[in-house]
Design a protein around this motif. Sequence first.
Motif, PDB file in Angstrom:
ATOM      1  N   LYS A   1       0.764  -0.957   0.011  1.00  0.00           N
ATOM      2  CA  LYS A   1      -0.152  -0.181  -0.119  1.00  0.00           C
ATOM      3  C   LYS A   1       1.071   1.111  -0.130  1.00  0.00           C
ATOM      4  N   ALA A   2       0.527   2.034  -1.016  1.00  0.00           N
ATOM      5  CA  ALA A   2       1.362   3.477  -0.916  1.00  0.00           C
ATOM      6  C   ALA A   2       0.677   4.546  -0.783  1.00  0.00           C
ATOM      7  N   ASN A   3       1.316   5.680  -0.278  1.00  0.00           N
ATOM      8  CA  ASN A   3       0.252   7.033  -0.260  1.00  0.00           C
ATOM      9  C   ASN A   3       1.537   7.813  -1.152  1.00  0.00           C
ATOM     10  N   MET A   4       1.015   8.612  -2.288  1.00  0.00           N
ATOM     11  CA  MET A   4       1.619   9.636  -3.082  1.00  0.00           C
ATOM     12  C   MET A   4       1.570  10.852  -2.341  1.00  0.00           C
ATOM     13  N   VAL A   5       2.561  11.588  -2.194  1.00  0.00           N
ATOM     14  CA  VAL A   5       2.438  12.813  -1.217  1.00  0.00           C
ATOM     15  C   VAL A   5       2.740  13.933  -2.227  1.00  0.00           C
ATOM     16  N   ARG A   6       3.550  13.767  -3.204  1.00  0.00           N
ATOM     17  CA  ARG A   6       3.564  14.965  -4.248  1.00  0.00           C
ATOM     18  C   ARG A   6       4.355  14.353  -5.389  1.00  0.00           C
ATOM     19  N   PRO A   7       4.090  14.833  -6.749  1.00  0.00           N
ATOM     20  CA  PRO A   7       4.612  14.350  -7.627  1.00  0.00           C
ATOM     21  C   PRO A   7       6.127  13.850  -7.868  1.00  0.00           C
ATOM     22  N   VAL A   8       6.527  12.772  -8.432  1.00  0.00           N
ATOM     23  CA  VAL A   8       7.866  12.359  -8.781  1.00  0.00           C
ATOM     24  C   VAL A   8       8.402  13.430  -9.692  1.00  0.00           C
ATOM     25  N   PRO A   9       9.417  13.918  -9.495  1.00  0.00           N
ATOM     26  CA  PRO A   9      10.317  14.813 -10.362  1.00  0.00           C
ATOM     27  C   PRO A   9      10.613  14.074 -11.549  1.00  0.00           C
ATOM     28  N   SER A  10      10.386  14.787 -12.941  1.00  0.00           N
ATOM     29  CA  SER A  10      10.476  14.147 -14.125  1.00  0.00           C
ATOM     30  C   SER A  10      11.944  13.766 -14.455  1.00  0.00           C
ATOM     31  N   GLU A  11      12.798  14.295 -13.552  1.00  0.00           N
ATOM     32  CA  GLU A  11      14.520  13.943 -13.778  1.00  0.00           C
ATOM     33  C   GLU A  11      15.080  14.118 -12.368  1.00  0.00           C
ATOM     34  N   GLY A  12      16.407  13.801 -12.557  1.00  0.00           N
ATOM     35  CA  GLY A  12      17.103  13.477 -11.281  1.00  0.00           C
ATOM     36  C   GLY A  12      17.237  12.364 -10.640  1.00  0.00           C
ATOM     37  N   ILE A  13      17.496  12.115  -9.591  1.00  0.00           N
ATOM     38  CA  ILE A  13      17.634  10.691  -8.831  1.00  0.00           C
ATOM     39  C   ILE A  13      16.747  11.038  -7.571  1.00  0.00           C
ATOM     40  N   VAL A  14      15.925   9.901  -7.514  1.00  0.00           N
ATOM     41  CA  VAL A  14      15.248   9.679  -6.199  1.00  0.00           C
ATOM     42  C   VAL A  14      15.832   8.501  -5.286  1.00  0.00           C
ATOM     43  N   ARG A  15      15.269   8.660  -4.242  1.00  0.00           N
ATOM     44  CA  ARG A  15      15.893   7.234  -3.280  1.00  0.00           C
ATOM     45  C   ARG A  15      14.773   6.833  -2.563  1.00  0.00           C
ATOM     46  N   CYS A  16      14.741   5.712  -2.363  1.00  0.00           N
ATOM     47  CA  CYS A  16      13.644   4.774  -1.711  1.00  0.00           C
ATOM     48  C   CYS A  16      14.421   3.861  -0.703  1.00  0.00           C
ATOM     49  N   GLU A  17      14.015   4.141   0.714  1.00  0.00           N
ATOM     50  CA  GLU A  17      14.645   3.459   1.914  1.00  0.00           C
ATOM     51  C   GLU A  17      13.465   2.393   2.265  1.00  0.00           C
ATOM     52  N   GLY A  18      13.663   1.130   2.369  1.00  0.00           N
ATOM     53  CA  GLY A  18      12.850   0.292   3.222  1.00  0.00           C
ATOM     54  C   GLY A  18      13.551  -0.342   4.283  1.00  0.00           C
ATOM     55  N   ARG A  19      12.449  -0.460   5.464  1.00  0.00           N
ATOM     56  CA  ARG A  19      13.005  -1.172   6.671  1.00  0.00           C
ATOM     57  C   ARG A  19      12.029  -2.219   7.042  1.00  0.00           C
ATOM     58  N   VAL A  20      12.570  -3.244   7.575  1.00  0.00           N
ATOM     59  CA  VAL A  20      11.672  -4.106   8.288  1.00  0.00           C
ATOM     60  C   VAL A  20      10.833  -3.663   9.625  1.00  0.00           C
ATOM     61  N   LEU A  21       9.846  -3.894   9.604  1.00  0.00           N
ATOM     62  CA  LEU A  21       9.147  -3.595  10.773  1.00  0.00           C
ATOM     63  C   LEU A  21       8.923  -4.748  11.769  1.00  0.00           C
ATOM     64  N   SER A  22       8.375  -5.985  11.191  1.00  0.00           N
ATOM     65  CA  SER A  22       8.202  -7.178  12.083  1.00  0.00           C
ATOM     66  C   SER A  22       8.543  -8.324  11.068  1.00  0.00           C
ATOM     67  N   ARG A  23       9.222  -9.216  11.729  1.00  0.00           N
ATOM     68  CA  ARG A  23       9.384 -10.548  10.873  1.00  0.00           C
ATOM     69  C   ARG A  23       9.132 -11.723  11.669  1.00  0.00           C
ATOM     70  N   GLY A  24       8.107 -12.428  11.287  1.00  0.00           N
ATOM     71  CA  GLY A  24       7.747 -13.877  11.953  1.00  0.00           C
ATOM     72  C   GLY A  24       8.355 -14.894  11.148  1.00  0.00           C
ATOM     73  N   ARG A  25       7.937 -16.155  11.426  1.00  0.00           N
ATOM     74  CA  ARG A  25       8.283 -17.092  10.455  1.00  0.00           C
ATOM     75  C   ARG A  25       7.713 -17.335   9.020  1.00  0.00           C
ATOM     76  N   GLN A  26       6.301 -16.687   8.863  1.00  0.00           N
ATOM     77  CA  GLN A  26       5.827 -16.614   7.850  1.00  0.00           C
ATOM     78  C   GLN A  26       5.499 -15.411   7.103  1.00  0.00           C
ATOM     79  N   ILE A  27       5.455 -14.511   8.000  1.00  0.00           N
ATOM     80  CA  ILE A  27       5.033 -13.182   7.561  1.00  0.00           C
ATOM     81  C   ILE A  27       5.695 -12.031   7.944  1.00  0.00           C
ATOM     82  N   ALA A  28       5.945 -11.172   7.317  1.00  0.00           N
ATOM     83  CA  ALA A  28       6.928  -9.920   7.471  1.00  0.00           C
ATOM     84  C   ALA A  28       6.209  -8.793   7.110  1.00  0.00           C
ATOM     85  N   THR A  29       6.371  -7.481   7.815  1.00  0.00           N
ATOM     86  CA  THR A  29       5.911  -6.279   7.147  1.00  0.00           C
ATOM     87  C   THR A  29       7.196  -5.370   7.244  1.00  0.00           C
ATOM     88  N   ALA A  30       7.063  -4.373   6.195  1.00  0.00           N
ATOM     89  CA  ALA A  30       8.317  -3.417   6.008  1.00  0.00           C
ATOM     90  C   ALA A  30       7.598  -2.098   5.515  1.00  0.00           C
TER      91      ALA A  30
END
Length: 158
Positions: A104-133
């Motif tokens: 699920k994503a929320n778009m806050v503002r338009p992605v610029p049409s040039e340059g570099i964007v960075r996306c950082e992901g982090r684990v929130l919870s990890r069980g034996r079968q299900i993980a959330t990040a």
Amino acid sequence: MAGVERSYGLASREQFEGLSGIELLQAMIRGELPAPPISKALGMLLVEAEPGRAVFEGRPGPHLFNPLGSVHGGFALTLIDSAAGCAVHTELDAGIGYTTVETKANMVRPVPSEGIVRCEGRVLSRGRQIATAEAYLRSADGKLLAHGTSTLIILGKR
């Protein structure tokens, strides 16, 4: 996104068998394993991986424009899904796979049409079968563009 000679494709089972998730991702970053074909098509690369964390950089451009001439939201969603998924992958042992159940994503503002964007992901919870990040997509000047969460299922041996 510069500095390392990149190849694109799929690594063979022999190339990644026996590598933990973090070892596999770090080998891709170093250019020892190919980046997946989607990376070339969308102009995005995994640039950092450490336990519980993964960072992608993307280069938006006209190849990602929607009919209105702005960057399609699917680019942001793909970066969020990829960063969140790879963050979970950093915590998996050799031979263990995963796949996204929901992102699920929320778009806050338009992605610029040039340059570099960075996306950082982090684990929130990890069980034996299900993980959330969670993941945050930011512009080159640090402005939040989009954020989201992913639920992933951890699969048995590949």
